[in-house]
Design a protein around this motif. Structure first.
Motif, PDB file in Angstrom:
ATOM      1  N   TYR A  26       0.892  -1.164   0.000  1.00 53.13           N
ATOM      2  CA  TYR A  26       0.000   0.000   0.000  1.00 53.13           C
ATOM      3  C   TYR A  26       0.924   1.206   0.000  1.00 53.13           C
ATOM      4  O   TYR A  26       1.496   1.541   1.046  1.00 53.13           O
ATOM      5  N   ALA A  82       2.572  -4.961   2.867  1.00 55.17           N
ATOM      6  CA  ALA A  82       1.575  -5.688   3.656  1.00 55.17           C
ATOM      7  C   ALA A  82       1.730  -7.204   3.540  1.00 55.17           C
ATOM      8  O   ALA A  82       1.380  -7.941   4.448  1.00 55.17           O
ATOM      9  N   GLU A 108     -14.794 -12.619   3.506  1.00 58.45           N
ATOM     10  CA  GLU A 108     -15.784 -12.524   4.603  1.00 58.45           C
ATOM     11  C   GLU A 108     -17.166 -12.884   4.087  1.00 58.45           C
ATOM     12  O   GLU A 108     -18.064 -12.050   3.984  1.00 58.45           O
ATOM     13  N   LYS A 151     -14.623 -15.461   9.230  1.00 59.97           N
ATOM     14  CA  LYS A 151     -14.157 -15.466  10.620  1.00 59.97           C
ATOM     15  C   LYS A 151     -14.596 -16.720  11.356  1.00 59.97           C
ATOM     16  O   LYS A 151     -13.952 -17.127  12.316  1.00 59.97           O
ATOM     17  N   ARG A 155      -5.528 -14.607  11.580  1.00 58.66           N
ATOM     18  CA  ARG A 155      -6.154 -13.593  12.448  1.00 58.66           C
ATOM     19  C   ARG A 155      -6.332 -12.268  11.707  1.00 58.66           C
ATOM     20  O   ARG A 155      -5.806 -12.077  10.613  1.00 58.66           O
ATOM     21  N   ASN A 156      -7.030 -11.350  12.353  1.00 60.37           N
ATOM     22  CA  ASN A 156      -7.254 -10.026  11.766  1.00 60.37           C
ATOM     23  C   ASN A 156      -5.948  -9.356  11.382  1.00 60.37           C
ATOM     24  O   ASN A 156      -4.987  -9.386  12.143  1.00 60.37           O
ATOM     25  N   GLY A 157      -5.945  -8.763  10.201  1.00 59.29           N
ATOM     26  CA  GLY A 157      -4.786  -7.974   9.790  1.00 59.29           C
ATOM     27  C   GLY A 157      -3.605  -8.796   9.307  1.00 59.29           C
ATOM     28  O   GLY A 157      -2.517  -8.258   9.087  1.00 59.29           O
ATOM     29  N   MET A 158      -3.788 -10.101   9.104  1.00 59.14           N
ATOM     30  CA  MET A 158      -2.667 -10.952   8.708  1.00 59.14           C
ATOM     31  C   MET A 158      -2.450 -11.000   7.194  1.00 59.14           C
ATOM     32  O   MET A 158      -1.461 -11.544   6.717  1.00 59.14           O
ATOM     33  N   GLY A 159      -3.425 -10.439   6.450  1.00 58.33           N
ATOM     34  CA  GLY A 159      -3.199 -10.304   5.009  1.00 58.33           C
ATOM     35  C   GLY A 159      -4.166 -11.020   4.090  1.00 58.33           C
ATOM     36  O   GLY A 159      -3.920 -11.105   2.884  1.00 58.33           O
ATOM     37  N   LYS A 160      -5.270 -11.486   4.628  1.00 60.05           N
ATOM     38  CA  LYS A 160      -6.206 -12.241   3.784  1.00 60.05           C
ATOM     39  C   LYS A 160      -6.816 -11.353   2.698  1.00 60.05           C
ATOM     40  O   LYS A 160      -6.811 -11.705   1.519  1.00 60.05           O
ATOM     41  N   THR A 161      -7.352 -10.212   3.128  1.00 58.86           N
ATOM     42  CA  THR A 161      -7.970  -9.308   2.149  1.00 58.86           C
ATOM     43  C   THR A 161      -6.940  -8.799   1.145  1.00 58.86           C
ATOM     44  O   THR A 161      -7.205  -8.719  -0.055  1.00 58.86           O
ATOM     45  N   THR A 162      -5.764  -8.486   1.634  1.00 59.62           N
ATOM     46  CA  THR A 162      -4.724  -7.981   0.730  1.00 59.62           C
ATOM     47  C   THR A 162      -4.328  -9.047  -0.291  1.00 59.62           C
ATOM     48  O   THR A 162      -4.108  -8.730  -1.467  1.00 59.62           O
ATOM     49  N   GLU A 188     -15.321  -7.908   0.528  1.00 54.44           N
ATOM     50  CA  GLU A 188     -15.746  -7.668   1.899  1.00 54.44           C
ATOM     51  C   GLU A 188     -16.767  -6.520   1.881  1.00 54.44           C
ATOM     52  O   GLU A 188     -16.603  -5.547   1.155  1.00 54.44           O
TER      53      GLU A 188
HETATM   54  P1  ATP Z   1      -9.116  -8.564   8.400  1.00 53.79           P
HETATM   55  O1  ATP Z   1      -9.686  -9.893   8.696  1.00 53.79           O
HETATM   56  O2  ATP Z   1      -9.057  -7.655   9.583  1.00 53.79           O
HETATM   57  O3  ATP Z   1      -9.709  -7.906   7.180  1.00 53.79           O
HETATM   58  P2  ATP Z   1      -6.858  -9.387   6.821  1.00 53.79           P
HETATM   59  O4  ATP Z   1      -6.193 -10.660   7.178  1.00 53.79           O
HETATM   60  O5  ATP Z   1      -7.781  -9.386   5.687  1.00 53.79           O
HETATM   61  O6  ATP Z   1      -7.580  -8.827   8.091  1.00 53.79           O
HETATM   62  P3  ATP Z   1      -5.549  -7.217   5.532  1.00 53.79           P
HETATM   63  O7  ATP Z   1      -6.763  -6.354   5.546  1.00 53.79           O
HETATM   64  O8  ATP Z   1      -5.136  -7.825   4.263  1.00 53.79           O
HETATM   65  O9  ATP Z   1      -5.705  -8.361   6.615  1.00 53.79           O
HETATM   66  O10 ATP Z   1      -4.353  -6.374   6.140  1.00 53.79           O
HETATM   67  C1  ATP Z   1      -3.001  -6.803   6.069  1.00 53.79           C
HETATM   68  C2  ATP Z   1      -2.083  -5.661   6.481  1.00 53.79           C
HETATM   69  O11 ATP Z   1      -2.160  -4.613   5.536  1.00 53.79           O
HETATM   70  C3  ATP Z   1      -2.432  -5.051   7.831  1.00 53.79           C
HETATM   71  O12 ATP Z   1      -1.229  -4.813   8.507  1.00 53.79           O
HETATM   72  C4  ATP Z   1      -3.119  -3.790   7.479  1.00 53.79           C
HETATM   73  O13 ATP Z   1      -2.887  -2.818   8.470  1.00 53.79           O
HETATM   74  C5  ATP Z   1      -2.466  -3.385   6.169  1.00 53.79           C
HETATM   75  N1  ATP Z   1      -3.400  -2.642   5.332  1.00 53.79           N
HETATM   76  C6  ATP Z   1      -4.613  -3.053   4.905  1.00 53.79           C
HETATM   77  N2  ATP Z   1      -5.211  -2.135   4.116  1.00 53.79           N
HETATM   78  C7  ATP Z   1      -4.341  -1.096   4.059  1.00 53.79           C
HETATM   79  C8  ATP Z   1      -4.361   0.183   3.397  1.00 53.79           C
HETATM   80  N3  ATP Z   1      -5.397   0.552   2.640  1.00 53.79           N
HETATM   81  N4  ATP Z   1      -3.281   0.981   3.557  1.00 53.79           N
HETATM   82  C9  ATP Z   1      -2.218   0.609   4.305  1.00 53.79           C
HETATM   83  N5  ATP Z   1      -2.142  -0.576   4.941  1.00 53.79           N
HETATM   84  C10 ATP Z   1      -3.176  -1.418   4.837  1.00 53.79           C
END
Ligand code: ATP
Length: 226
Positions: A11, A16, A154, A186, A35-42, A83
């Protein structure tokens, strides 16, 4: 059909993902967990060309998709249910489905057969639907593009128990038709039984992949916070 090896994603200047491996075979359902924020959405966004990424290998349907525009990736056959179940709130249910339509076995009739509630609500504005019904529209829209790979981020977040069951039943029905699917949710208790394989992310890396039955307690405690 999908092969992701050593994927990094960014990003802006902030990294990420640091090494995600993810593969999906024809007809396979893969759970993407962590877990949350581990990178699934990315990871999902990177595969769909929605975030800057670099990989040793990023291939879908025998094509290199790294750097490819997201609309081209979609056209190659990745159907994304993002999502937050975005649909066009001012359009009717049927319009939402029809604007996504591309040639193939999935038609309005088949989507309405999969989700009978959508047939009942056909002419209603999508904005007036419940969250669960909007998610059905979002899944229906993705199916209307006739994807070879369906990606659900999600799948049931924030939905009432009854409607969650309807979503899972639909996913099982799609699985029985051998549609390839990547799904994030989740609720591991609902997600894992549907999956043929599970890939676990931690801190932007793939740390484990295998059959859900082999995801033992210590892995679950370490990486999934159970
Ligand atoms: P969740 O279940 O909370 O959605 P996730 O596993 O899908 O979590 P991501 O959303 O992919 O996780 O986030 C992975 C990392 O990328 C996190 O550290 C998050 O802070 C960072 N991140 C996500 N979106 C952005 C963004 N738009 N800009 C900067 N960093 C981001």
């Amino acid at each position: 059909m999908l092969e992701v090896r050593d994927l990094s994603a960014f990003y802006g200047a902030s990294q990420a993902l640091f090494g995600v491996d993810l593969s999906v075979e024809e007809g396979e359902v893969v759970a993407l967990a962590g877990r949350n924020g581990m990178g699934k959405t990315t990871t999902i966004r990177a595969v769909c060309g929605l975030v800057a990424a670099r990989a040793e290998s990023l291939r879908f349907a025998d094509r290199d998709i790294s750097g490819m525009a997201s609309f081209r990736i979609a056209r190659l056959g990745i159907g994304l249910v993002p999502e937050g179940r975005r649909c066009f709130r001012a359009l009717s249910v049927r319009e939402n489905l029809l604007v996504a339509a591309r040639k193939g076995p999935w038609t309005l009739e088949r989507v309405e057969a999969l989700f009978p509630r959508l047939a009942e609500r056909r002419d209603q504005s999508a904005g007036l639907l419940s969250g669960g019904e909007q998610q059905m529209v979002a899944i229906g829209r993705a199916l209307m593009t006739n994807p070879r790979l369906l990606v659900l981020d999600e799948a049931t977040e924030g939905l009432a128990p009854l409607i969650r069951q309807e979503i899972w039943s639909a996913i099982k029905a799609l699985k029985s038709e051998r549609l390839s699917i990547v799904v994030v949710d989740k609720s591991l208790a609902e997600l894992l039984p549907v999956a043929d394989r599970c890939t676990v992310l931690s801190n932007g890396r793939t740390v484990w992949t295998g059959r859900p039955a082999d995801l033992d307690r210590s892995l679950q405690e370490r990486f999934l916070g159970l």
